[in-house]
Design an enzyme around this catalytic site. Structure first.
Site, PDB file in Angstrom:
ATOM      1  N   ASN A 131       0.858  -1.184   0.000  1.00 46.76           N
ATOM      2  CA  ASN A 131       0.000   0.000   0.000  1.00 46.76           C
ATOM      3  C   ASN A 131       0.903   1.245   0.000  1.00 46.76           C
ATOM      4  OD1 ASN A 131      -1.360   2.280   1.089  1.00 46.76           O
ATOM      5  ND2 ASN A 131      -2.862   0.982   2.130  1.00 46.76           N
ATOM      6  N   ASP A 167      -0.764  -3.311  10.284  1.00 47.11           N
ATOM      7  CA  ASP A 167      -2.131  -3.674   9.949  1.00 47.11           C
ATOM      8  C   ASP A 167      -3.007  -2.675  10.658  1.00 47.11           C
ATOM      9  OD1 ASP A 167      -3.660  -5.618   8.355  1.00 47.11           O
ATOM     10  OD2 ASP A 167      -4.763  -5.830  10.221  1.00 47.11           O
ATOM     11  N   ARG A 188      -0.784   5.306  13.540  1.00 43.28           N
ATOM     12  CA  ARG A 188       0.506   4.724  13.166  1.00 43.28           C
ATOM     13  C   ARG A 188       1.631   5.393  13.950  1.00 43.28           C
ATOM     14  NH1 ARG A 188      -0.896   5.277   8.404  1.00 43.28           N
ATOM     15  NH2 ARG A 188      -2.184   3.424   8.440  1.00 43.28           N
TER      16      ARG A 188
HETATM   17  P1  IMP Z   1      -4.711  -3.290   5.839  1.00 43.21           P
HETATM   18  O1  IMP Z   1      -3.982  -2.887   7.086  1.00 43.21           O
HETATM   19  O2  IMP Z   1      -3.805  -3.436   4.665  1.00 43.21           O
HETATM   20  O3  IMP Z   1      -5.636  -4.433   6.061  1.00 43.21           O
HETATM   21  O4  IMP Z   1      -5.614  -2.054   5.398  1.00 43.21           O
HETATM   22  C1  IMP Z   1      -6.266  -1.254   6.312  1.00 43.21           C
HETATM   23  C2  IMP Z   1      -7.055  -0.193   5.614  1.00 43.21           C
HETATM   24  O5  IMP Z   1      -7.462   0.745   6.626  1.00 43.21           O
HETATM   25  C3  IMP Z   1      -6.279   0.644   4.623  1.00 43.21           C
HETATM   26  O6  IMP Z   1      -6.273   0.117   3.340  1.00 43.21           O
HETATM   27  C4  IMP Z   1      -6.994   1.997   4.692  1.00 43.21           C
HETATM   28  O7  IMP Z   1      -8.100   2.030   3.867  1.00 43.21           O
HETATM   29  C5  IMP Z   1      -7.489   2.042   6.125  1.00 43.21           C
HETATM   30  N1  IMP Z   1      -6.553   2.897   6.840  1.00 43.21           N
HETATM   31  C6  IMP Z   1      -5.523   2.513   7.630  1.00 43.21           C
HETATM   32  N2  IMP Z   1      -4.842   3.581   8.074  1.00 43.21           N
HETATM   33  C7  IMP Z   1      -5.449   4.650   7.530  1.00 43.21           C
HETATM   34  C8  IMP Z   1      -5.176   6.037   7.597  1.00 43.21           C
HETATM   35  O8  IMP Z   1      -4.216   6.517   8.213  1.00 43.21           O
HETATM   36  N3  IMP Z   1      -6.036   6.814   6.905  1.00 43.21           N
HETATM   37  C9  IMP Z   1      -7.078   6.343   6.190  1.00 43.21           C
HETATM   38  N4  IMP Z   1      -7.355   5.064   6.071  1.00 43.21           N
HETATM   39  C10 IMP Z   1      -6.546   4.219   6.745  1.00 43.21           C
END
Ligand code: IMP
Length: 208
Positions: free
Chosen positions: A17, A76, A196
């Site tokens: 990402n 995550d 984060r």
């Molecule tokens: P994963 O951790 O890859 O499963 O994805 C978590 C999802 O949460 C991300 O793809 C974002 O859409 C959302 N997310 C996580 N952190 C943020 C942030 O700081 N701002 C906006 N969306 C977030």
């Protein structure tokens, strides 16, 4: 509790990402670490089969540490909405999954934000709009050792979405004490208070 220290040198950011990679790079900048992303190394992306942020972060960090034979850091994270019993939670990214055309999958953040808003509005006009972003950071070494750190930022959901900065659900999330959404705030301001950043502060205290 003693934590294993991180020494200057290469570290894999176990994420595909680009929004996350950019933020983690910015957080690591001043520590003599040379971050390289899992996608730059063409490392495979494991299935996120865990039911908690911690399980998924460890799964990703361990896969990259093993495949790249180097210490790896994974995040995550997700959005947890109080009135939706913490959903979308670990399924935050899945709520944006969309079939664009035959065989081609993609993520549509505007649709995902609308899905959250749709479920909230079903609960009536006075629904509790509080929510938090949660992040778990996992560090994994090729010898199997790992460390896990959790962070969060509390706020509330706004509608319609506002702002063009950040990524994911940033345009609908307004942190406590601010009128602006994460997508309207200066990225440096977001980095100073985000979920984060909270987890990262704990990692720095333990591992540097
Ligand atoms: P994963 O951790 O890859 O499963 O994805 C978590 C999802 O949460 C991300 O793809 C974002 O859409 C959302 N997310 C996580 N952190 C943020 C942030 O700081 N701002 C906006 N969306 C977030």
């Amino acid at each position: 509790m003693t934590h294993r220290k991180l020494t200057p040198g290469k570290l894999i950011i176990a994420s595909h990402n680009q929004g996350k990679v950019r933020e983690i790079r910015a957080l690591l900048e001043s520590f003599g670490i040379e971050p390289i992303s899992a996608s730059d190394l063409n490392l495979p992306e494991p299935e996120e089969t865990g039911t908690t942020f911690g399980e998924n972060a460890l799964l990703k960090a361990k896969a990259s540490a093993e495949a790249g034979n180097c210490v790896a850091l994974a995040d995550d994270s997700g959005l947890c909405v109080a009135a939706l019993d913490g959903r979308p939670g670990v399924y935050t990214a899945d709520w944006a999954e969309r079939q664009w055309f035959e065989g081609e999958k993609g993520r549509d953040w505007y649709m995902a934000m609308g899905k959250v808003e749709g479920k909230l509005s079903e609960l009536g006009p006075d629904v509790d709009r509080s929510a938090y972003f949660a992040a778990t950071l996992a560090l994994a070494w090729p010898d199997g050792h790992s460390e896990v750190f959790e962070g969060r930022v509390n706020g509330s959901l706004v509608w319609p979405p506002r702002g063009t900065l950040g990524f994911g659900y940033d345009p609908v999330f307004s942190p406590i004490g601010f009128e602006e959404t994460f997508a309207e705030l200066d990225p440096e301001q977001k980095h100073a208070m985000s979920h984060r950043a909270d987890a990262f502060k704990k990692l720095v205290a333990a591992c540097f």
